[in-house]
Design a protein around this motif. Structure first.
Motif, mmCIF file in Angstrom:
data_model
loop_
_atom_site.group_PDB
_atom_site.id
_atom_site.type_symbol
_atom_site.label_atom_id
_atom_site.label_comp_id
_atom_site.label_asym_id
_atom_site.label_seq_id
_atom_site.Cartn_x
_atom_site.Cartn_y
_atom_site.Cartn_z
ATOM 1 N N LEU A 14 0.818 -1.200 0.000
ATOM 2 C CA LEU A 14 0.000 0.000 0.000
ATOM 3 C C LEU A 14 0.858 1.259 0.000
ATOM 4 C CD1 LEU A 14 -2.974 0.793 0.023
ATOM 5 C CD2 LEU A 14 -2.882 0.843 2.517
ATOM 6 N N GLU A 15 1.934 1.246 0.778
ATOM 7 C CA GLU A 15 2.821 2.407 0.849
ATOM 8 C C GLU A 15 3.534 2.641 -0.481
ATOM 9 O OE1 GLU A 15 5.376 1.517 4.066
ATOM 10 O OE2 GLU A 15 3.878 1.918 5.628
ATOM 11 N N ARG A 16 3.999 1.561 -1.092
ATOM 12 C CA ARG A 16 4.758 1.690 -2.338
ATOM 13 C C ARG A 16 3.876 2.039 -3.532
ATOM 14 N NH1 ARG A 16 6.323 -2.643 -4.085
ATOM 15 N NH2 ARG A 16 5.657 -4.163 -2.502
ATOM 16 N N ASN A 17 2.583 1.685 -3.450
ATOM 17 C CA ASN A 17 1.699 1.877 -4.602
ATOM 18 C C ASN A 17 0.515 2.780 -4.287
ATOM 19 O OD1 ASN A 17 2.709 -0.367 -6.677
ATOM 20 N ND2 ASN A 17 2.729 -1.282 -4.634
ATOM 21 N N TRP A 18 0.663 3.615 -3.252
ATOM 22 C CA TRP A 18 -0.461 4.427 -2.821
ATOM 23 C C TRP A 18 -0.964 5.362 -3.916
ATOM 24 C CZ3 TRP A 18 -4.488 4.563 -0.164
ATOM 25 C CH2 TRP A 18 -5.168 5.754 0.091
ATOM 26 N N GLU A 19 -0.093 5.920 -4.706
ATOM 27 C CA GLU A 19 -0.524 6.843 -5.761
ATOM 28 C C GLU A 19 -1.466 6.156 -6.745
ATOM 29 O OE1 GLU A 19 1.375 9.795 -9.180
ATOM 30 O OE2 GLU A 19 2.684 8.861 -7.694
ATOM 31 N N GLU A 20 -1.112 4.960 -7.166
ATOM 32 C CA GLU A 20 -1.969 4.220 -8.096
ATOM 33 C C GLU A 20 -3.249 3.771 -7.413
ATOM 34 O OE1 GLU A 20 -1.743 0.446 -11.187
ATOM 35 O OE2 GLU A 20 -0.557 0.380 -9.340
ATOM 36 N N VAL A 21 -3.122 3.248 -6.184
ATOM 37 C CA VAL A 21 -4.296 2.762 -5.452
ATOM 38 C C VAL A 21 -5.287 3.898 -5.226
ATOM 39 C CG1 VAL A 21 -5.114 1.828 -3.257
ATOM 40 C CG2 VAL A 21 -3.074 0.867 -4.332
ATOM 41 N N SER A 22 -4.797 5.052 -4.768
ATOM 42 C CA SER A 22 -5.684 6.190 -4.503
ATOM 43 C C SER A 22 -6.322 6.704 -5.790
ATOM 44 C CB SER A 22 -4.922 7.314 -3.802
ATOM 45 O OG SER A 22 -3.848 7.774 -4.616
ATOM 46 N N SER A 23 -5.576 6.669 -6.889
ATOM 47 C CA SER A 23 -6.117 7.105 -8.175
ATOM 48 C C SER A 23 -7.280 6.219 -8.615
ATOM 49 C CB SER A 23 -5.010 7.090 -9.236
ATOM 50 O OG SER A 23 -5.535 7.379 -10.514
ATOM 51 N N GLN A 24 -7.105 4.910 -8.487
ATOM 52 C CA GLN A 24 -8.175 3.974 -8.865
ATOM 53 C C GLN A 24 -9.356 4.065 -7.905
ATOM 54 O OE1 GLN A 24 -8.259 2.531 -11.648
ATOM 55 N NE2 GLN A 24 -6.135 2.718 -12.304
ATOM 56 N N LEU A 25 -9.077 4.352 -6.636
ATOM 57 C CA LEU A 25 -10.165 4.521 -5.670
ATOM 58 C C LEU A 25 -10.998 5.748 -6.014
ATOM 59 C CD1 LEU A 25 -11.633 3.784 -3.054
ATOM 60 C CD2 LEU A 25 -9.880 5.061 -1.793
ATOM 61 N N TYR A 182 -0.639 -11.695 -7.508
ATOM 62 C CA TYR A 182 -0.129 -10.752 -6.513
ATOM 63 C C TYR A 182 -1.225 -10.591 -5.459
ATOM 64 C CZ TYR A 182 2.633 -6.729 -4.894
ATOM 65 O OH TYR A 182 3.413 -5.865 -4.153
ATOM 66 N N ARG A 183 -1.119 -11.333 -4.382
ATOM 67 C CA ARG A 183 -2.197 -11.423 -3.405
ATOM 68 C C ARG A 183 -2.482 -10.094 -2.708
ATOM 69 N NH1 ARG A 183 -0.510 -17.125 -0.427
ATOM 70 N NH2 ARG A 183 -0.906 -18.503 -2.234
ATOM 71 N N ALA A 184 -1.449 -9.365 -2.359
ATOM 72 C CA ALA A 184 -1.648 -8.083 -1.664
ATOM 73 C C ALA A 184 -2.427 -7.108 -2.531
ATOM 74 C CB ALA A 184 -0.300 -7.486 -1.275
ATOM 75 N N GLN A 185 -2.185 -7.126 -3.818
ATOM 76 C CA GLN A 185 -2.901 -6.237 -4.723
ATOM 77 C C GLN A 185 -4.381 -6.618 -4.803
ATOM 78 O OE1 GLN A 185 -1.596 -6.261 -8.896
ATOM 79 N NE2 GLN A 185 -1.761 -4.037 -8.902
ATOM 80 N N ILE A 186 -4.652 -7.918 -4.882
ATOM 81 C CA ILE A 186 -6.037 -8.402 -4.928
ATOM 82 C C ILE A 186 -6.774 -8.025 -3.656
ATOM 83 C CG2 ILE A 186 -7.516 -10.451 -5.067
ATOM 84 C CD1 ILE A 186 -5.172 -11.834 -6.561
ATOM 85 N N MET A 187 -6.161 -8.312 -2.511
ATOM 86 C CA MET A 187 -6.826 -8.081 -1.228
ATOM 87 C C MET A 187 -7.013 -6.598 -0.944
ATOM 88 S SD MET A 187 -8.365 -9.441 1.252
ATOM 89 C CE MET A 187 -7.941 -11.154 0.886
ATOM 90 N N THR A 188 -6.028 -5.779 -1.290
ATOM 91 C CA THR A 188 -6.155 -4.335 -1.068
ATOM 92 C C THR A 188 -7.337 -3.771 -1.843
ATOM 93 O OG1 THR A 188 -3.781 -4.070 -0.687
ATOM 94 C CG2 THR A 188 -5.007 -2.104 -1.320
ATOM 95 N N ALA A 189 -7.446 -4.131 -3.121
ATOM 96 C CA ALA A 189 -8.557 -3.641 -3.945
ATOM 97 C C ALA A 189 -9.891 -4.157 -3.425
ATOM 98 C CB ALA A 189 -8.354 -4.071 -5.394
ATOM 99 N N THR A 190 -9.912 -5.407 -2.988
ATOM 100 C CA THR A 190 -11.149 -6.002 -2.475
ATOM 101 C C THR A 190 -11.611 -5.291 -1.207
ATOM 102 O OG1 THR A 190 -10.547 -8.175 -3.372
ATOM 103 C CG2 THR A 190 -12.225 -8.123 -1.651
ATOM 104 N N ILE A 191 -10.695 -5.071 -0.281
ATOM 105 C CA ILE A 191 -11.046 -4.410 0.980
ATOM 106 C C ILE A 191 -11.516 -2.981 0.726
ATOM 107 C CG2 ILE A 191 -10.105 -3.507 3.138
ATOM 108 C CD1 ILE A 191 -8.350 -5.995 3.288
ATOM 109 N N LEU A 192 -10.859 -2.277 -0.178
ATOM 110 C CA LEU A 192 -11.262 -0.901 -0.476
ATOM 111 C C LEU A 192 -12.659 -0.858 -1.097
ATOM 112 C CD1 LEU A 192 -7.935 0.684 -1.774
ATOM 113 C CD2 LEU A 192 -9.134 1.177 0.373
#
Length: 221
Positions: A14-25, A182-192
């Protein structure tokens, strides 16, 4: 014990990819809200027409019902040649799916208004517009809010399917995570997605409570 190489939960991801994650959110959230607003703007007059002119109720409910039965992947695919790849295609699909829920709940709410109340309002000289806005709409609010809550949660889920036309918000992360395992990517998107659906549902529930103070007083009594 060593940490697993491919964990389901990872703050480091999440820390390393926050910019992309927040953009998609942001994309996911704005798509959901925009679809709900457009769908409600279309559904409300349709529901009023269906209520005022019973012979049109069947066709209106029928058309919105047919749209709802089309699988989301198929609908996005059918729209793509005409509306292109991207936000517009996804938005049209989301609006189409929200219409049935909203139209049905608004119609049910309006039909549930006590006839004695509407007759009394007419006797006092209320015009049809004033009757709708000051009598029928307030009494139909519980059903309308319920429809909005259902539509909001289902829309959050459907946005992810927009990945089929390259614009799925958090679905983009899920899809890439599934492709690369990439499990962390799947779970992060799912939880969000779950958190977004929960937040929107709670906000609509709170809005309903604020818009219907008489319901709170009745519950206390």
């Amino acid at each position: 014990m060593d940490a697993p190489e491919n964990p389901w939960f990872s703050l480091d991801y999440l820390e390393r990819n926050w910019e992309e994650v927040s953009s998609q959110l942001v994309i996911h959230t704005t798509l959901t809200l925009q679809a709900l607003l457009i769908a409600f703007a279309i559904a409300f007059p349709l529901a009023v027409i269906a209520r005022r002119i019973p012979r049109l109720s069947g066709p209106i409910m029928g058309v919105s019902g047919v749209l709802y039965t089309i699988p989301s992947f198929a609908l996005f695919g059918l729209l793509a040649p005409f509306t292109g790849i991207g936000r517009t295609t996804v938005l049209i699909g989301l609006v189409a799916y929200a219409l049935l829920v909203l139209v049905r709940n608004i119609v049910v709410g309006l039909q549930g208004v006590d006839r004695d109340v509407t007759d009394a309002a007419r006797g006092l000289g209320y015009t049809p517009t004033r009757l709708l806005l000051q009598v029928e709409l307030p009494n139909a609010l519980p059903s309308i809010i319920a429809g909005l809550r259902i539509a909001a949660v289902s829309t959050v889920a459907l946005v992810t399917v927009g990945v089929v036309v390259g614009y799925g918000g958090l679905g983009q992360l899920m899809f890439r995570g599934l492709q690369s395992d990439y499990r962390a990517q799947i779970m992060t998107a799912t939880i969000l997605c779950l958190v977004l659906a929960l937040v929107l549902d709670l906000m609509l529930a709170l809005t309903g409570r604020l818009a219907m103070p008489w319901a709170r007083r009745r519950a206390v009594a």
